[in-house]
Design a protein around this motif. Structure first.
Motif, PDB file in Angstrom:
ATOM      1  N   ILE A 173       0.794  -1.041  -0.001  1.00 31.27           N
ATOM      2  CA  ILE A 173      -0.051  -0.116  -0.103  1.00 31.27           C
ATOM      3  C   ILE A 173       0.699   1.112   0.019  1.00 31.27           C
ATOM      4  O   ILE A 173       1.747   1.301   0.854  1.00 31.27           O
ATOM      5  N   LYS A 174       0.494   2.065  -1.028  1.00 25.71           N
ATOM      6  CA  LYS A 174       1.352   3.467  -0.798  1.00 25.71           C
ATOM      7  C   LYS A 174       0.107   4.489  -0.959  1.00 25.71           C
ATOM      8  O   LYS A 174      -0.853   4.727  -1.894  1.00 25.71           O
ATOM      9  N   VAL A 175       0.162   5.177   0.173  1.00 28.11           N
ATOM     10  CA  VAL A 175      -0.858   6.388   0.593  1.00 28.11           C
ATOM     11  C   VAL A 175      -0.266   7.759  -0.041  1.00 28.11           C
ATOM     12  O   VAL A 175       0.695   8.157   0.539  1.00 28.11           O
ATOM     13  N   LEU A 176      -0.963   8.272  -0.801  1.00 28.67           N
ATOM     14  CA  LEU A 176      -0.451   9.756  -1.206  1.00 28.67           C
ATOM     15  C   LEU A 176      -1.499  10.706  -0.763  1.00 28.67           C
ATOM     16  O   LEU A 176      -2.605  10.797  -0.875  1.00 28.67           O
ATOM     17  N   VAL A 177      -0.870  11.481   0.317  1.00 22.56           N
ATOM     18  CA  VAL A 177      -1.992  12.669   0.994  1.00 22.56           C
ATOM     19  C   VAL A 177      -1.648  13.876   0.222  1.00 22.56           C
ATOM     20  O   VAL A 177      -0.587  14.087  -0.118  1.00 22.56           O
ATOM     21  N   LYS A 178      -2.679  14.414  -0.056  1.00 24.25           N
ATOM     22  CA  LYS A 178      -3.118  15.825  -0.733  1.00 24.25           C
ATOM     23  C   LYS A 178      -3.841  16.704   0.073  1.00 24.25           C
ATOM     24  O   LYS A 178      -4.816  16.517   0.681  1.00 24.25           O
ATOM     25  N   ASP A 179      -3.214  17.977   0.254  1.00 25.45           N
ATOM     26  CA  ASP A 179      -3.968  19.042   0.765  1.00 25.45           C
ATOM     27  C   ASP A 179      -4.827  20.051  -0.275  1.00 25.45           C
ATOM     28  O   ASP A 179      -4.212  20.392  -1.095  1.00 25.45           O
ATOM     29  N   ASP A 180      -6.007  19.772   0.223  1.00 28.63           N
ATOM     30  CA  ASP A 180      -6.869  20.822  -0.691  1.00 28.63           C
ATOM     31  C   ASP A 180      -7.232  22.079  -0.181  1.00 28.63           C
ATOM     32  O   ASP A 180      -8.289  23.054  -0.558  1.00 28.63           O
ATOM     33  N   GLN A 181      -6.751  22.204   1.100  1.00 29.16           N
ATOM     34  CA  GLN A 181      -7.016  23.680   1.702  1.00 29.16           C
ATOM     35  C   GLN A 181      -8.504  23.884   1.980  1.00 29.16           C
ATOM     36  O   GLN A 181      -8.881  24.943   2.169  1.00 29.16           O
ATOM     37  N   SER A 182      -9.382  22.845   1.842  1.00 29.99           N
ATOM     38  CA  SER A 182     -10.663  22.930   1.822  1.00 29.99           C
ATOM     39  C   SER A 182     -11.458  23.953   0.961  1.00 29.99           C
ATOM     40  O   SER A 182     -12.398  24.356   1.142  1.00 29.99           O
ATOM     41  N   LYS A 183     -10.735  23.957  -0.062  1.00 27.81           N
ATOM     42  CA  LYS A 183     -11.248  24.915  -1.326  1.00 27.81           C
ATOM     43  C   LYS A 183     -11.543  24.114  -2.494  1.00 27.81           C
ATOM     44  O   LYS A 183     -10.967  23.203  -2.695  1.00 27.81           O
ATOM     45  N   PRO A 184     -12.953  24.148  -2.809  1.00 26.64           N
ATOM     46  CA  PRO A 184     -13.230  23.297  -4.119  1.00 26.64           C
ATOM     47  C   PRO A 184     -12.553  23.315  -5.286  1.00 26.64           C
ATOM     48  O   PRO A 184     -12.254  21.989  -5.722  1.00 26.64           O
ATOM     49  N   ASP A 185     -11.774  24.261  -5.641  1.00 22.97           N
ATOM     50  CA  ASP A 185     -11.114  24.069  -6.817  1.00 22.97           C
ATOM     51  C   ASP A 185      -9.847  23.487  -6.642  1.00 22.97           C
ATOM     52  O   ASP A 185      -9.247  22.483  -7.526  1.00 22.97           O
ATOM     53  N   LEU A 186      -9.113  23.314  -5.495  1.00 24.11           N
ATOM     54  CA  LEU A 186      -7.978  22.604  -5.253  1.00 24.11           C
ATOM     55  C   LEU A 186      -8.247  21.336  -5.064  1.00 24.11           C
ATOM     56  O   LEU A 186      -7.476  20.293  -5.263  1.00 24.11           O
TER      57      LEU A 186
END
Length: 399
Positions: free
Chosen positions: A72-85
Protein backbone atom coordinates in the motif's frame (compact mmCIF):
# COMPACT_ATOMS: atom_id res chain seq x y z
CA UNK A 1 23.84 -24.94 -33.53
CA UNK A 2 22.33 -26.68 -30.52
CA UNK A 3 24.41 -24.54 -28.16
CA UNK A 4 23.30 -21.37 -29.99
CA UNK A 5 19.63 -22.38 -29.69
CA UNK A 6 20.11 -23.18 -26.01
CA UNK A 7 21.76 -19.80 -25.47
CA UNK A 8 18.82 -18.06 -27.22
CA UNK A 9 16.32 -19.94 -25.06
CA UNK A 10 18.19 -18.97 -21.90
CA UNK A 11 18.28 -15.32 -22.97
CA UNK A 12 14.56 -15.40 -23.82
CA UNK A 13 13.79 -17.03 -20.49
CA UNK A 14 15.80 -14.39 -18.62
CA UNK A 15 14.11 -11.60 -20.57
CA UNK A 16 10.63 -12.97 -19.83
CA UNK A 17 11.56 -13.45 -16.17
CA UNK A 18 12.64 -9.82 -16.03
CA UNK A 19 9.37 -8.68 -17.61
CA UNK A 20 7.27 -10.78 -15.23
CA UNK A 21 9.34 -9.64 -12.24
CA UNK A 22 8.87 -6.03 -13.31
CA UNK A 23 5.13 -6.52 -13.76
CA UNK A 24 4.91 -8.25 -10.40
CA UNK A 25 6.78 -5.38 -8.77
CA UNK A 26 4.43 -2.84 -10.31
CA UNK A 27 1.41 -4.89 -9.19
CA UNK A 28 2.59 -4.69 -5.60
CA UNK A 29 2.03 -0.92 -5.42
CA UNK A 30 -1.57 -0.32 -4.44
CA UNK A 31 -1.98 3.45 -4.63
CA UNK A 32 -4.55 5.27 -2.51
CA UNK A 33 -5.04 9.04 -2.56
CA UNK A 34 -6.11 10.68 0.70
CA UNK A 35 -7.30 14.24 0.13
CA UNK A 36 -7.88 16.45 3.17
CA UNK A 37 -7.99 20.11 4.21
CA UNK A 38 -4.63 20.01 5.98
CA UNK A 39 -4.41 23.80 6.04
CA UNK A 40 -7.26 26.17 6.79
CA UNK A 41 -10.23 26.10 9.16
CA UNK A 42 -10.63 22.31 9.09
CA UNK A 43 -6.95 21.48 9.65
CA UNK A 44 -7.67 19.61 12.91
CA UNK A 45 -10.30 17.45 11.19
CA UNK A 46 -7.86 16.60 8.37
CA UNK A 47 -5.08 15.63 10.75
CA UNK A 48 -7.39 13.28 12.65
CA UNK A 49 -8.70 11.73 9.42
CA UNK A 50 -5.18 11.00 8.21
CA UNK A 51 -4.14 9.52 11.57
CA UNK A 52 -7.22 7.30 11.69
CA UNK A 53 -6.82 6.19 8.07
CA UNK A 54 -3.19 5.13 8.55
CA UNK A 55 -3.93 3.40 11.87
CA UNK A 56 -6.85 1.62 10.25
CA UNK A 57 -4.69 0.24 7.46
CA UNK A 58 -2.08 -0.80 10.02
CA UNK A 59 -4.65 -2.67 12.14
CA UNK A 60 -6.42 -4.34 9.23
CA UNK A 61 -3.23 -5.53 7.54
CA UNK A 62 -1.58 -6.68 10.76
CA UNK A 63 1.14 -4.08 10.25
CA UNK A 64 2.14 -5.43 6.82
CA UNK A 65 0.49 -2.54 4.92
CA UNK A 66 -0.45 -4.90 2.09
CA UNK A 67 -3.74 -5.97 0.53
CA UNK A 68 -3.86 -9.09 -1.64
CA UNK A 69 -0.06 -9.10 -1.69
CA UNK A 70 0.18 -5.53 -2.99
CA UNK A 71 2.14 -2.97 -1.01
CA UNK A 72 0.00 0.00 0.00
CA UNK A 73 1.19 3.47 -0.93
CA UNK A 74 -0.89 6.38 0.43
CA UNK A 75 -0.53 9.73 -1.34
CA UNK A 76 -1.75 12.54 0.93
CA UNK A 77 -2.88 15.75 -0.79
CA UNK A 78 -3.94 19.05 0.80
CA UNK A 79 -6.92 20.78 -0.81
CA UNK A 80 -7.01 23.54 1.85
CA UNK A 81 -10.80 22.90 1.98
CA UNK A 82 -11.11 24.83 -1.29
CA UNK A 83 -13.35 23.36 -4.04
CA UNK A 84 -11.03 24.27 -6.93
CA UNK A 85 -8.03 22.71 -5.19
CA UNK A 86 -10.03 19.61 -4.27
CA UNK A 87 -11.06 19.14 -7.88
CA UNK A 88 -7.47 19.60 -9.08
CA UNK A 89 -6.00 17.29 -6.42
CA UNK A 90 -8.34 14.43 -7.32
CA UNK A 91 -7.73 14.88 -11.06
CA UNK A 92 -3.97 14.73 -10.46
CA UNK A 93 -4.37 11.65 -8.27
CA UNK A 94 -6.39 9.74 -10.85
CA UNK A 95 -4.62 11.14 -13.92
CA UNK A 96 -0.95 11.70 -13.10
CA UNK A 97 -0.48 9.49 -10.04
CA UNK A 98 -2.64 6.62 -11.36
CA UNK A 99 -4.10 5.86 -7.94
CA UNK A 100 -6.42 2.88 -7.64
CA UNK A 101 -8.91 4.50 -5.27
CA UNK A 102 -9.31 7.85 -3.48
CA UNK A 103 -10.61 9.00 -0.09
CA UNK A 104 -11.60 12.55 0.93
CA UNK A 105 -12.27 15.27 1.88
CA UNK A 106 -12.77 17.48 4.97
CA UNK A 107 -15.02 20.16 3.45
CA UNK A 108 -18.44 19.45 1.94
CA UNK A 109 -17.93 22.17 -0.65
CA UNK A 110 -14.66 20.63 -1.79
CA UNK A 111 -16.12 17.11 -1.75
CA UNK A 112 -19.02 18.19 -3.98
CA UNK A 113 -16.52 19.68 -6.45
CA UNK A 114 -14.64 16.35 -6.53
CA UNK A 115 -17.63 14.17 -7.40
CA UNK A 116 -17.65 14.79 -11.19
CA UNK A 117 -13.90 14.03 -11.32
CA UNK A 118 -14.51 10.51 -10.01
CA UNK A 119 -17.14 10.04 -12.68
CA UNK A 120 -14.86 11.42 -15.41
CA UNK A 121 -12.04 9.01 -14.53
CA UNK A 122 -14.43 6.18 -13.63
CA UNK A 123 -12.67 5.61 -10.31
CA UNK A 124 -14.02 5.10 -6.78
CA UNK A 125 -14.05 8.05 -4.36
CA UNK A 126 -14.87 7.21 -0.74
CA UNK A 127 -16.11 10.42 0.87
CA UNK A 128 -14.82 10.99 4.41
CA UNK A 129 -15.60 13.08 6.46
CA UNK A 130 -17.76 15.57 4.45
CA UNK A 131 -21.46 15.31 5.40
CA UNK A 132 -23.59 17.40 2.99
CA UNK A 133 -26.64 15.42 1.88
CA UNK A 134 -26.06 16.47 -1.73
CA UNK A 135 -22.98 14.20 -1.88
CA UNK A 136 -25.16 11.10 -1.80
CA UNK A 137 -28.16 13.04 -3.09
CA UNK A 138 -28.57 15.18 -6.19
CA UNK A 139 -24.80 15.52 -6.81
CA UNK A 140 -24.12 11.78 -6.47
CA UNK A 141 -22.82 9.40 -9.13
CA UNK A 142 -22.22 5.64 -9.07
CA UNK A 143 -18.49 6.01 -8.29
CA UNK A 144 -19.20 7.73 -4.95
CA UNK A 145 -19.36 5.86 -1.63
CA UNK A 146 -19.49 7.59 1.75
CA UNK A 147 -18.31 6.26 5.12
CA UNK A 148 -19.00 9.48 7.04
CA UNK A 149 -22.49 10.18 8.29
CA UNK A 150 -24.59 12.63 6.30
CA UNK A 151 -26.50 15.69 7.45
CA UNK A 152 -29.76 13.76 7.57
CA UNK A 153 -28.26 11.17 9.91
CA UNK A 154 -27.15 14.04 12.16
CA UNK A 155 -30.62 15.53 11.95
CA UNK A 156 -32.46 12.30 12.66
CA UNK A 157 -30.24 11.56 15.64
CA UNK A 158 -30.85 15.02 17.09
CA UNK A 159 -34.57 14.85 16.32
CA UNK A 160 -34.87 11.56 18.20
CA UNK A 161 -33.96 13.47 21.38
CA UNK A 162 -36.44 16.33 20.78
CA UNK A 163 -39.79 14.66 20.16
CA UNK A 164 -41.88 16.78 22.49
CA UNK A 165 -43.34 20.19 21.71
CA UNK A 166 -41.64 23.53 22.16
CA UNK A 167 -39.68 25.89 19.94
CA UNK A 168 -36.43 25.44 18.05
CA UNK A 169 -34.04 27.95 16.49
CA UNK A 170 -30.91 27.15 14.48
CA UNK A 171 -27.52 28.79 14.27
CA UNK A 172 -25.49 27.42 11.34
CA UNK A 173 -22.63 28.29 9.02
CA UNK A 174 -23.56 29.95 5.77
CA UNK A 175 -22.26 27.32 3.35
CA UNK A 176 -23.11 23.79 2.16
CA UNK A 177 -22.53 22.09 5.53
CA UNK A 178 -24.59 24.53 7.58
CA UNK A 179 -27.51 24.98 5.19
CA UNK A 180 -27.64 21.26 4.47
CA UNK A 181 -27.59 20.59 8.20
CA UNK A 182 -30.55 22.86 8.91
CA UNK A 183 -32.58 21.45 6.03
CA UNK A 184 -31.84 17.93 7.22
CA UNK A 185 -32.75 18.80 10.80
CA UNK A 186 -36.09 20.21 9.67
CA UNK A 187 -36.83 17.17 7.53
CA UNK A 188 -35.76 14.89 10.39
CA UNK A 189 -38.11 16.55 12.89
CA UNK A 190 -40.95 15.83 10.49
CA UNK A 191 -39.80 12.26 9.93
CA UNK A 192 -39.85 11.39 13.64
CA UNK A 193 -43.15 13.17 14.24
CA UNK A 194 -41.69 15.79 16.54
CA UNK A 195 -44.18 18.39 17.73
CA UNK A 196 -41.63 21.16 18.24
CA UNK A 197 -42.01 24.19 15.98
CA UNK A 198 -39.07 25.76 14.13
CA UNK A 199 -39.22 29.50 14.75
CA UNK A 200 -35.93 30.87 13.40
CA UNK A 201 -32.90 30.09 11.22
CA UNK A 202 -29.74 32.15 11.63
CA UNK A 203 -26.77 31.77 9.25
CA UNK A 204 -23.34 33.26 9.87
CA UNK A 205 -20.12 33.33 7.85
CA UNK A 206 -17.69 30.47 8.47
CA UNK A 207 -15.09 32.81 9.95
CA UNK A 208 -17.47 34.60 12.33
CA UNK A 209 -15.96 35.33 15.74
CA UNK A 210 -18.47 37.84 17.15
CA UNK A 211 -21.90 36.24 17.62
CA UNK A 212 -23.48 39.09 19.57
CA UNK A 213 -25.84 40.32 16.87
CA UNK A 214 -26.76 36.82 15.67
CA UNK A 215 -27.46 35.64 19.22
CA UNK A 216 -29.58 38.69 19.99
CA UNK A 217 -31.76 38.05 16.94
CA UNK A 218 -32.20 34.42 18.01
CA UNK A 219 -33.00 35.34 21.62
CA UNK A 220 -35.51 37.98 20.53
CA UNK A 221 -37.42 35.41 18.50
CA UNK A 222 -37.23 32.50 20.95
CA UNK A 223 -37.83 34.25 24.28
CA UNK A 224 -41.62 34.51 23.99
CA UNK A 225 -42.22 31.19 22.22
CA UNK A 226 -43.60 28.02 23.88
CA UNK A 227 -41.17 26.04 26.02
CA UNK A 228 -38.90 24.15 25.89
CA UNK A 229 -36.89 26.67 23.87
CA UNK A 230 -33.91 25.07 22.14
CA UNK A 231 -31.10 26.68 20.17
CA UNK A 232 -29.51 23.99 18.01
CA UNK A 233 -25.95 24.71 16.83
CA UNK A 234 -24.71 23.30 13.50
CA UNK A 235 -21.10 24.36 13.18
CA UNK A 236 -17.80 22.94 11.85
CA UNK A 237 -14.46 24.16 13.15
CA UNK A 238 -14.10 26.42 16.24
CA UNK A 239 -17.50 26.15 17.90
CA UNK A 240 -19.50 29.19 19.13
CA UNK A 241 -21.13 27.40 22.06
CA UNK A 242 -19.00 29.06 24.74
CA UNK A 243 -19.63 32.52 23.30
CA UNK A 244 -23.36 31.86 23.14
CA UNK A 245 -23.37 30.49 26.69
CA UNK A 246 -21.56 33.63 27.90
CA UNK A 247 -24.60 35.62 26.74
CA UNK A 248 -26.68 33.67 29.26
CA UNK A 249 -29.49 32.29 27.08
CA UNK A 250 -30.94 30.69 30.22
CA UNK A 251 -32.26 34.19 31.10
CA UNK A 252 -34.87 33.53 28.42
CA UNK A 253 -35.36 29.85 29.22
CA UNK A 254 -33.26 28.89 26.20
CA UNK A 255 -31.23 25.65 26.20
CA UNK A 256 -28.26 25.13 23.91
CA UNK A 257 -28.13 21.87 21.91
CA UNK A 258 -24.71 21.38 20.36
CA UNK A 259 -23.82 18.69 17.89
CA UNK A 260 -20.86 16.59 18.97
CA UNK A 261 -17.45 17.96 18.12
CA UNK A 262 -13.76 17.17 18.45
CA UNK A 263 -12.31 16.69 21.94
CA UNK A 264 -10.34 19.98 22.10
CA UNK A 265 -13.61 21.83 21.48
CA UNK A 266 -15.78 19.75 23.80
CA UNK A 267 -13.40 20.00 26.74
CA UNK A 268 -14.29 23.71 26.84
CA UNK A 269 -17.90 22.72 27.52
CA UNK A 270 -17.12 21.15 30.91
CA UNK A 271 -19.02 23.77 32.83
CA UNK A 272 -22.26 23.00 30.97
CA UNK A 273 -22.98 19.84 32.95
CA UNK A 274 -26.13 18.04 31.83
CA UNK A 275 -26.25 19.68 28.38
CA UNK A 276 -27.37 17.07 25.86
CA UNK A 277 -26.63 16.48 22.21
CA UNK A 278 -25.85 13.80 19.65
CA UNK A 279 -22.53 12.70 18.22
CA UNK A 280 -21.04 10.47 15.52
CA UNK A 281 -18.35 8.98 17.80
CA UNK A 282 -16.90 9.34 21.29
CA UNK A 283 -14.05 7.04 22.20
CA UNK A 284 -15.67 5.60 25.34
CA UNK A 285 -19.03 4.69 23.78
CA UNK A 286 -18.47 1.77 21.33
CA UNK A 287 -17.58 -1.58 22.87
CA UNK A 288 -15.77 -3.76 20.35
CA UNK A 289 -12.32 -5.20 19.69
CA UNK A 290 -11.43 -2.72 16.94
CA UNK A 291 -12.27 0.32 19.06
CA UNK A 292 -10.43 -1.15 22.05
CA UNK A 293 -7.26 -1.38 19.92
CA UNK A 294 -7.71 2.12 18.51
CA UNK A 295 -8.22 3.69 21.94
CA UNK A 296 -5.27 1.85 23.50
CA UNK A 297 -2.84 2.48 20.63
CA UNK A 298 -3.84 6.10 20.06
CA UNK A 299 -3.52 6.88 23.77
CA UNK A 300 -0.13 5.16 23.86
CA UNK A 301 1.20 7.05 20.83
CA UNK A 302 -0.39 10.47 21.22
CA UNK A 303 -1.17 10.69 24.96
CA UNK A 304 -4.85 11.26 24.24
CA UNK A 305 -7.78 9.10 23.09
CA UNK A 306 -8.86 8.95 19.43
CA UNK A 307 -11.27 11.62 18.32
CA UNK A 308 -14.35 12.10 16.16
CA UNK A 309 -12.56 12.17 12.81
CA UNK A 310 -9.91 9.63 13.80
CA UNK A 311 -12.68 7.03 13.92
CA UNK A 312 -13.94 8.29 10.56
CA UNK A 313 -10.54 7.87 8.92
CA UNK A 314 -10.31 4.37 10.38
CA UNK A 315 -13.77 3.53 8.96
CA UNK A 316 -12.68 4.71 5.51
CA UNK A 317 -9.59 2.49 5.72
CA UNK A 318 -11.80 -0.45 6.64
CA UNK A 319 -14.03 0.21 3.64
CA UNK A 320 -11.01 0.29 1.32
CA UNK A 321 -9.49 -2.86 2.82
CA UNK A 322 -12.76 -4.82 2.84
CA UNK A 323 -13.70 -3.79 -0.70
CA UNK A 324 -10.36 -4.67 -2.31
CA UNK A 325 -10.10 -7.91 -0.33
CA UNK A 326 -13.63 -8.90 -1.34
CA UNK A 327 -13.26 -7.89 -5.00
CA UNK A 328 -9.72 -9.38 -5.18
CA UNK A 329 -9.06 -6.51 -7.56
CA UNK A 330 -8.94 -2.73 -7.89
CA UNK A 331 -10.96 -2.82 -11.10
CA UNK A 332 -13.67 -0.19 -10.65
CA UNK A 333 -16.61 -2.32 -11.78
CA UNK A 334 -15.55 -5.22 -9.57
CA UNK A 335 -15.18 -2.82 -6.64
CA UNK A 336 -18.66 -1.36 -7.18
CA UNK A 337 -20.14 -4.87 -7.26
CA UNK A 338 -18.31 -5.76 -4.06
CA UNK A 339 -19.17 -2.52 -2.25
CA UNK A 340 -22.89 -2.20 -2.93
CA UNK A 341 -24.53 -3.62 0.18
CA UNK A 342 -21.12 -4.39 1.69
CA UNK A 343 -20.88 -4.68 5.47
CA UNK A 344 -17.60 -3.72 7.13
CA UNK A 345 -16.25 -3.32 10.65
CA UNK A 346 -15.38 0.08 12.11
CA UNK A 347 -14.51 1.43 15.57
CA UNK A 348 -18.22 2.30 15.86
CA UNK A 349 -19.28 -1.25 15.01
CA UNK A 350 -20.78 -2.52 11.75
CA UNK A 351 -21.54 -0.21 8.85
CA UNK A 352 -22.92 -1.11 5.45
CA UNK A 353 -23.11 0.72 2.14
CA UNK A 354 -26.71 1.07 1.02
CA UNK A 355 -27.00 -0.12 -2.58
CA UNK A 356 -29.24 2.74 -3.70
CA UNK A 357 -26.93 5.66 -2.87
CA UNK A 358 -23.77 4.11 -1.33
CA UNK A 359 -24.33 5.91 1.98
CA UNK A 360 -22.90 4.03 4.98
CA UNK A 361 -25.74 3.25 7.38
CA UNK A 362 -24.54 3.41 10.98
CA UNK A 363 -25.47 4.11 14.57
CA UNK A 364 -25.21 7.47 16.34
CA UNK A 365 -24.98 8.43 20.03
CA UNK A 366 -27.10 10.53 22.40
CA UNK A 367 -24.88 12.10 25.07
CA UNK A 368 -24.93 14.47 27.98
CA UNK A 369 -21.99 16.34 29.49
CA UNK A 370 -20.73 14.59 32.62
CA UNK A 371 -20.95 16.00 36.10
CA UNK A 372 -18.03 14.02 37.54
CA UNK A 373 -15.11 14.15 35.11
CA UNK A 374 -12.06 12.06 36.05
CA UNK A 375 -9.57 13.58 33.63
CA UNK A 376 -9.09 16.04 30.77
CA UNK A 377 -10.87 13.82 28.22
CA UNK A 378 -13.56 12.31 30.43
CA UNK A 379 -16.31 14.50 29.04
CA UNK A 380 -19.43 12.68 27.90
CA UNK A 381 -21.90 10.25 29.38
CA UNK A 382 -23.79 7.92 27.06
CA UNK A 383 -27.55 8.34 27.25
CA UNK A 384 -28.08 5.70 24.57
CA UNK A 385 -26.80 4.38 21.27
CA UNK A 386 -29.22 5.22 18.46
CA UNK A 387 -29.16 2.25 16.05
CA UNK A 388 -29.22 2.68 12.29
CA UNK A 389 -32.66 1.06 12.25
CA UNK A 390 -34.04 4.15 14.05
CA UNK A 391 -32.49 6.56 11.53
CA UNK A 392 -34.66 6.27 8.40
CA UNK A 393 -32.35 8.17 6.02
CA UNK A 394 -34.24 8.85 2.78
CA UNK A 395 -32.70 8.04 -0.59
CA UNK A 396 -32.25 11.40 -2.30
CA UNK A 397 -30.33 10.65 -5.47
CA UNK A 398 -31.77 10.28 -8.98
CA UNK A 399 -30.47 6.79 -9.73
Amino acid sequence: MQHKNSFKLICLSLALSSVFASASSLAQDLKIALIAGKTGALEAYAKETETGFMMGLEYLTGGKMEINGRKIKVLVKDDQSKPDLGRTALAEAFGDDKVDIAVGTSSSGSAIAMLPVAEEYKKILIVEPAVADAITGEKWNRYIFRTSRNSMQDGLAAASTIKSGGSIAFLAQDYAFGRDGVKAAKDALGAVGAKAKIVHEEYAAQNTTDFTAAAQRIFDVLKDKPEPRVLQIIWAGPNPMNKLADMKPERFGITLAPGGNILPVMKNWKTYVGTQGTIYYYYDFPKNKMNDWLVAEHTKRFKSPPDFFTAGGFAAASAVYTAISKAKSTDTEKLITAMEGMEFDTPKGKMNFRKEDHQALQSMYHFKIKKDQKNEWDLLELVREIPASELPVPVKNKR
